[in-house]
Design a protein around this motif. Structure first.
Motif, PDB file in Angstrom:
ATOM      1  N   HIS A  37      64.198 -53.009  34.715  1.00  0.00           N
ATOM      2  CA  HIS A  37      63.268 -53.947  34.088  1.00  0.00           C
ATOM      3  C   HIS A  37      61.900 -53.885  34.776  1.00  0.00           C
ATOM      4  O   HIS A  37      60.853 -53.854  34.108  1.00  0.00           O
ATOM      5  CB  HIS A  37      63.854 -55.357  34.153  1.00  0.00           C
ATOM      6  N   ALA A  40      60.204 -50.591  33.870  1.00  0.00           N
ATOM      7  CA  ALA A  40      59.702 -50.615  32.494  1.00  0.00           C
ATOM      8  C   ALA A  40      58.411 -51.424  32.415  1.00  0.00           C
ATOM      9  O   ALA A  40      57.465 -51.040  31.712  1.00  0.00           O
ATOM     10  CB  ALA A  40      60.759 -51.183  31.556  1.00  0.00           C
ATOM     11  N   GLY A  41      58.352 -52.540  33.121  1.00  0.00           N
ATOM     12  CA  GLY A  41      57.138 -53.346  33.143  1.00  0.00           C
ATOM     13  C   GLY A  41      55.974 -52.601  33.771  1.00  0.00           C
ATOM     14  O   GLY A  41      54.847 -52.645  33.261  1.00  0.00           O
ATOM     15  N   ALA A  43      55.604 -49.375  33.844  1.00  0.00           N
ATOM     16  CA  ALA A  43      55.198 -48.328  32.903  1.00  0.00           C
ATOM     17  C   ALA A  43      54.338 -48.902  31.786  1.00  0.00           C
ATOM     18  O   ALA A  43      53.350 -48.284  31.369  1.00  0.00           O
ATOM     19  CB  ALA A  43      56.432 -47.639  32.331  1.00  0.00           C
ATOM     20  N   ARG A  44      54.688 -50.097  31.293  1.00  0.00           N
ATOM     21  CA  ARG A  44      53.868 -50.736  30.251  1.00  0.00           C
ATOM     22  C   ARG A  44      52.481 -51.069  30.785  1.00  0.00           C
ATOM     23  O   ARG A  44      51.470 -50.872  30.100  1.00  0.00           O
ATOM     24  CB  ARG A  44      54.557 -51.995  29.730  1.00  0.00           C
ATOM     25  N   ASP A  45      52.412 -51.573  32.021  1.00  0.00           N
ATOM     26  CA  ASP A  45      51.118 -51.876  32.638  1.00  0.00           C
ATOM     27  C   ASP A  45      50.270 -50.611  32.752  1.00  0.00           C
ATOM     28  O   ASP A  45      49.086 -50.615  32.423  1.00  0.00           O
ATOM     29  CB  ASP A  45      51.301 -52.480  34.030  1.00  0.00           C
ATOM     30  N   GLN A  46      50.885 -49.524  33.226  1.00  0.00           N
ATOM     31  CA  GLN A  46      50.157 -48.283  33.397  1.00  0.00           C
ATOM     32  C   GLN A  46      49.638 -47.774  32.052  1.00  0.00           C
ATOM     33  O   GLN A  46      48.486 -47.339  31.950  1.00  0.00           O
ATOM     34  CB  GLN A  46      51.050 -47.232  34.052  1.00  0.00           C
ATOM     35  N   ALA A  47      50.464 -47.856  31.017  1.00  0.00           N
ATOM     36  CA  ALA A  47      50.033 -47.412  29.695  1.00  0.00           C
ATOM     37  C   ALA A  47      48.884 -48.280  29.180  1.00  0.00           C
ATOM     38  O   ALA A  47      47.921 -47.776  28.593  1.00  0.00           O
ATOM     39  CB  ALA A  47      51.201 -47.439  28.715  1.00  0.00           C
ATOM     40  N   ALA A  48      48.956 -49.585  29.408  1.00  0.00           N
ATOM     41  CA  ALA A  48      47.901 -50.484  28.955  1.00  0.00           C
ATOM     42  C   ALA A  48      46.590 -50.189  29.667  1.00  0.00           C
ATOM     43  O   ALA A  48      45.526 -50.122  29.030  1.00  0.00           O
ATOM     44  CB  ALA A  48      48.318 -51.939  29.189  1.00  0.00           C
ATOM     45  N   THR A  50      45.702 -47.384  30.991  1.00  0.00           N
ATOM     46  CA  THR A  50      45.230 -46.089  30.523  1.00  0.00           C
ATOM     47  C   THR A  50      44.493 -46.235  29.201  1.00  0.00           C
ATOM     48  O   THR A  50      43.415 -45.651  28.996  1.00  0.00           O
ATOM     49  CB  THR A  50      46.401 -45.107  30.374  1.00  0.00           C
ATOM     50  N   ARG A  51      45.050 -47.050  28.294  1.00  0.00           N
ATOM     51  CA  ARG A  51      44.374 -47.277  27.008  1.00  0.00           C
ATOM     52  C   ARG A  51      43.048 -47.999  27.200  1.00  0.00           C
ATOM     53  O   ARG A  51      42.045 -47.667  26.550  1.00  0.00           O
ATOM     54  CB  ARG A  51      45.279 -48.096  26.081  1.00  0.00           C
TER      55      ARG A  51
END
Length: 57
Positions: A37, A40-41, A43-48, A50-51
């Motif tokens: 968990h 996954a959080g 990874a979501r932060d990193q993707a956000a 990056t965007r």
């Protein structure tokens, strides 16, 4: 000038790719549900982020 040795810049083989994919190796890579968990959080932060950076923010 100093006589310090130069770093070895020769490409090294990947330790992960060099290891056989055994059941024991895969079992050692498993994480608890809490660790999954958290990862996954992250990874979501990193993707956000990056965007946001790609959008010039």
């Amino acid at each position: 000038m100093s006589d310090q040795p130069q770093p070895d810049l020769t490409p090294q083989p990947s330790r992960i790719l060099a290891e056989p994919a055994t059941v024991q190796a895969c079992t050692a890579d498993l994480h608890s549900p809490d660790e999954q968990h958290i990862a996954a959080g992250a990874a979501r932060d990193q993707a956000a982020f990056t965007r946001i950076n790609a959008a010039g923010g």
